[in-house]
Design an enzyme around this catalytic site. Sequence first.
Site, PDB file in Angstrom:
ATOM      1  N   LYS A 191     -28.979 -48.570   2.863  1.00 16.00           N
ATOM      2  CA  LYS A 191     -27.730 -47.864   3.181  1.00 16.00           C
ATOM      3  C   LYS A 191     -26.943 -47.677   1.894  1.00 16.00           C
ATOM      4  O   LYS A 191     -26.119 -48.506   1.510  1.00 16.00           O
ATOM      5  CB  LYS A 191     -26.915 -48.648   4.208  1.00 16.00           C
ATOM      6  N   SER A 387     -27.849 -41.074  10.342  1.00 17.68           N
ATOM      7  CA  SER A 387     -26.797 -42.064  10.563  1.00 17.68           C
ATOM      8  C   SER A 387     -26.092 -41.751  11.883  1.00 17.68           C
ATOM      9  O   SER A 387     -26.709 -41.776  12.927  1.00 17.68           O
ATOM     10  CB  SER A 387     -25.831 -42.090   9.381  1.00 17.68           C
TER      11      SER A 387
END
Length: 590
Positions: A191, A387
């Site tokens: 991430k 996401s």
Amino acid sequence: MGQFFKFVFASCLGVVLASVVMGFITISIFAGMASSMEKKGGKIAPNSVLHLKFDKPIPEKTNNLPLDPFNFKDQKILGLHELIAALERAKDDDNIKGILIETDGLQGGLATADMIRDAIADFKSEGKFVYSYGNAYTQGAYYLASAADKVYINPVGLLDFRGFAAQVPFFKDMLDNVGIKMQIYYAGKFKSATEPFRRNNMSEENKLQVREYLEEVYGEFLADISEGRGIPAPELRRIADGYLAFMPKKALEYKLVDELAHRDKVLSDIREKLGMKETDKIPTVSLEEYNLSNPAKSDFKAKDKIAVVYAEGNIVDGKGEPGNIGGEKYADILSKIRKDKAVKAIVLRVNSGGGSAMASENILRELELAQEQGIKVVVSMGDYAASGGYYIACKADSIFAEPNTLTGSIGVFSMIPSARQLLNDKIGITFDTVKTGAFAHGISPFYDMSEAEGKVLQGFVDDLYETFLGHVSEGRNLSRDAVNEIAQGRVWTGQKALKIGLVDRIANLDEAVAAAAGLAELKDYRISEYPRIKEPLQQLLDDLTGTTETRSNRLMQAQLGDMYPYYRYAKELQASKGMQARLPFFIPFR
């Protein structure tokens, strides 16, 4: 006293007359605006050539983006699917003989470019010609041009054919210098959205994922050009690696273009192709004009409906603006759709790198409620569905992606800035507090987070990550550990996502609609599209009477032009609240 009343009356009369005059002026201005906005398509002349410039942004849905309120010429921005449908109609239109592509670059992503190029290649299947001319070709422009029968370049132009690269700016050292500390909490080793604020280079994990998806989409890019130009993909890679075709003569030598010519020569060749005299004017028509002249036909006889919902842009809290996915707005749209008894299926077209976790959760909940009522839900992915974009997609009955879609990025983060050092050491402002408990003053930009506060926030992030994993596990019928293995915030292309089980098929929106009809066992149905887009004049009036921030955004759009998406992205990141499930970048394919 009588004189006083005369003055008062005269003043009042002046105000009334001035108001009336200003009213007439305002009405005249808006009548002129409405007239300039209203474009009617005329009849398409025989021997017409479709002139493609691609000089405007390409939203998924027509006009679903912030329009420049001061540009009354371009108040109809064709959406990707309406654009492709117009090309399909032109293919079968006897009055349209060919296409001239003249573009400096495409304002869209990789999947968008792929779909448009396929439509141009399909246009040629009817034996019609496609020519391309450019003073300079970016890689995005050349990608489209490579589908043409003949590619021209200006003798002193350039061809920017050099391969793909990713450049990431890092702000940590700058923030340290000014005394701003970004306190970051995240879940997922890939991430990377927070890396620019906690590092001064890319992590090895981030380099790995970026290298993998760049190589994959670059391979697709070279394969398509290879097919169009008849040059082996390894040779194209060699040319790009050495930047060998930058100059027009070299581009001709390596057969990336067919002729060095000025624009008048290209038009002369088109006249010859059409059997026209050199003095004849070529009847050209833009895609917008053609769409008005030959619009798509709608059939309202069918009772059953498939709702196609375009979810494009960043996912934000509240209602959002055109081109954003406002959590409140889209939850309301989906709620109304599922209460419409004629709707038997929903196709959610996602083109989003994510954003607010709360907004994503609320949108997903409405889709779940629709499924509980027996409404089938199919997701079609565009350039991005990552996401938060994947969050809202993951429980669909079926998920379709484009080959170059960037998806996955299953991870969560939160960033809390602290200006303590800036205020204390740089400016000389200090704060003190009295509180009833360790957490009483809440999150404050004036203090660094304590270790206990940090643990609470990291726990919240970890819990939300587990929620995300749970949604994907349930939606994709995978174990939690299997999802975690392919999650960790990692970005995947559509092709890779198919192999690891995040999507079901590589297919476009039309195929997704057909699949939804099949799941709902529909034979006769009609399409109902959302969100409803206001007419440009109504949108302008709303902007003028809206908030100061709305007016400011429109002015910034007019000033920044093509750079406005970067400004908007930074503003949205600054204004974001709560946890974020967001892709760390967006890739314009120019």
